[in-house]
Design a protein around this motif. Sequence first.
Motif, PDB file in Angstrom:
ATOM      1  N   LEU A  77       0.781  -1.237   0.000  1.00  0.00           N
ATOM      2  CA  LEU A  77       0.000   0.000   0.000  1.00  0.00           C
ATOM      3  C   LEU A  77       0.812   1.288   0.000  1.00  0.00           C
ATOM      4  N   ASP A  78       2.106   1.217   0.304  1.00  0.00           N
ATOM      5  CA  ASP A  78       2.904   2.451   0.236  1.00  0.00           C
ATOM      6  C   ASP A  78       2.903   3.072  -1.171  1.00  0.00           C
ATOM      7  N   PRO A  79       2.976   2.271  -2.254  1.00  0.00           N
ATOM      8  CA  PRO A  79       2.896   2.891  -3.592  1.00  0.00           C
ATOM      9  C   PRO A  79       1.560   3.600  -3.827  1.00  0.00           C
ATOM     10  N   VAL A  80       0.487   3.070  -3.250  1.00  0.00           N
ATOM     11  CA  VAL A  80      -0.821   3.726  -3.371  1.00  0.00           C
ATOM     12  C   VAL A  80      -0.788   5.057  -2.638  1.00  0.00           C
ATOM     13  N   ARG A  81      -0.198   5.044  -1.474  1.00  0.00           N
ATOM     14  CA  ARG A  81      -0.075   6.276  -0.687  1.00  0.00           C
ATOM     15  C   ARG A  81       0.718   7.335  -1.441  1.00  0.00           C
ATOM     16  N   ASP A  87      -5.782  10.507   1.501  1.00  0.00           N
ATOM     17  CA  ASP A  87      -6.714  10.920   2.553  1.00  0.00           C
ATOM     18  C   ASP A  87      -8.126  10.424   2.275  1.00  0.00           C
ATOM     19  N   GLY A  88      -8.515  10.412   1.006  1.00  0.00           N
ATOM     20  CA  GLY A  88      -9.842   9.932   0.663  1.00  0.00           C
ATOM     21  C   GLY A  88     -10.021   8.458   0.946  1.00  0.00           C
ATOM     22  N   LEU A  89      -8.939   7.695   0.862  1.00  0.00           N
ATOM     23  CA  LEU A  89      -9.018   6.260   1.137  1.00  0.00           C
ATOM     24  C   LEU A  89      -9.160   5.973   2.624  1.00  0.00           C
ATOM     25  N   LEU A  90      -8.819   6.953   3.467  1.00  0.00           N
ATOM     26  CA  LEU A  90      -8.894   6.757   4.916  1.00  0.00           C
ATOM     27  C   LEU A  90     -10.222   7.210   5.498  1.00  0.00           C
ATOM     28  N   ASP A  91     -11.236   7.349   4.661  1.00  0.00           N
ATOM     29  CA  ASP A  91     -12.557   7.721   5.140  1.00  0.00           C
ATOM     30  C   ASP A  91     -13.142   6.616   6.015  1.00  0.00           C
ATOM     31  N   ALA A  97      -6.549   2.419  10.229  1.00  0.00           N
ATOM     32  CA  ALA A  97      -5.317   1.853   9.679  1.00  0.00           C
ATOM     33  C   ALA A  97      -4.209   2.887   9.523  1.00  0.00           C
ATOM     34  N   ALA A  98      -4.499   4.155   9.749  1.00  0.00           N
ATOM     35  CA  ALA A  98      -3.542   5.221   9.428  1.00  0.00           C
ATOM     36  C   ALA A  98      -2.211   5.041  10.139  1.00  0.00           C
ATOM     37  N   ARG A  99      -2.211   4.582  11.378  1.00  0.00           N
ATOM     38  CA  ARG A  99      -0.975   4.533  12.145  1.00  0.00           C
ATOM     39  C   ARG A  99      -0.007   3.458  11.644  1.00  0.00           C
ATOM     40  N   VAL A 100      -0.516   2.475  10.873  1.00  0.00           N
ATOM     41  CA  VAL A 100       0.373   1.465  10.292  1.00  0.00           C
ATOM     42  C   VAL A 100       1.418   2.115   9.394  1.00  0.00           C
ATOM     43  N   PHE A 101       1.056   3.222   8.778  1.00  0.00           N
ATOM     44  CA  PHE A 101       1.916   3.862   7.782  1.00  0.00           C
ATOM     45  C   PHE A 101       2.745   4.990   8.362  1.00  0.00           C
ATOM     46  N   ASP A 102       2.682   5.150   9.675  1.00  0.00           N
ATOM     47  CA  ASP A 102       3.514   6.119  10.383  1.00  0.00           C
ATOM     48  C   ASP A 102       4.649   5.336  11.020  1.00  0.00           C
ATOM     49  N   SER A 103       5.865   5.526  10.546  1.00  0.00           N
ATOM     50  CA  SER A 103       6.991   4.724  11.032  1.00  0.00           C
ATOM     51  C   SER A 103       7.194   4.862  12.534  1.00  0.00           C
ATOM     52  N   LEU A 124      -9.697   0.075   4.222  1.00  0.00           N
ATOM     53  CA  LEU A 124      -8.803   0.794   3.315  1.00  0.00           C
ATOM     54  C   LEU A 124      -8.763   0.105   1.956  1.00  0.00           C
ATOM     55  N   VAL A 125      -8.641  -1.218   1.955  1.00  0.00           N
ATOM     56  CA  VAL A 125      -8.653  -1.964   0.695  1.00  0.00           C
ATOM     57  C   VAL A 125     -10.032  -1.867   0.033  1.00  0.00           C
TER      58      VAL A 125
END
Length: 203
Positions: A77-81, A87-91, A97-103, A124-125
Amino acid sequence: MDHLVILERDGELAALSAAAVAAEAGHGALVLVEGPAGIGKTTLLRAACQRSGLRTLTARGLALERGFPYGIVRQLLDPVRAAGGWDGLLDGAAALAARVFDSAEAGPVEDDVRYATMHGLYWLVANLAARGPLVIAVDDAHWADPPSLRWLAHLAARVDGLPVALFLAVRDGPDEPDLLAELRAAGTPLRLGPLGRDATAAL
């Protein structure tokens, strides 16, 4: 596009292609490609992704990265990000799931909010698939980090209602993760056997 040599795998390739067609019609499925090392799982997976014509998210398990929580999820999902519109995908529930992508937060996610995180990743998917059918392909899934593997099992149990084809390639072995049994029960297993004499000679 790479030229892939596919011999004596017509039935298996047809099964993967049928799953992609079903996903395009809104009926997702999991297909698990199994076999020993070197039997052709990676080549088959790549060929199926190329032939699907659908947007494809790919990842590959690595033995040295099994300790990186949600590493496979990040590969997918990083390439999608990075492509924008994140932001629209995190509705809605996907915001979980947002915190998964915060290192800075990725480490404690597993212990703190495991089920909420899996629920958020599912949505998210789902939000991404609402923009167009998907193929999600994970090679060497037996080496996936445990949180990602749990999420794949979570997704597989619910993928029927999504326009998503989930392809996993796994290697046989006594040390395979316990969750692979759950994944087998949730999908269609494709066991690859050795090539016959003619195909071996052709190679």
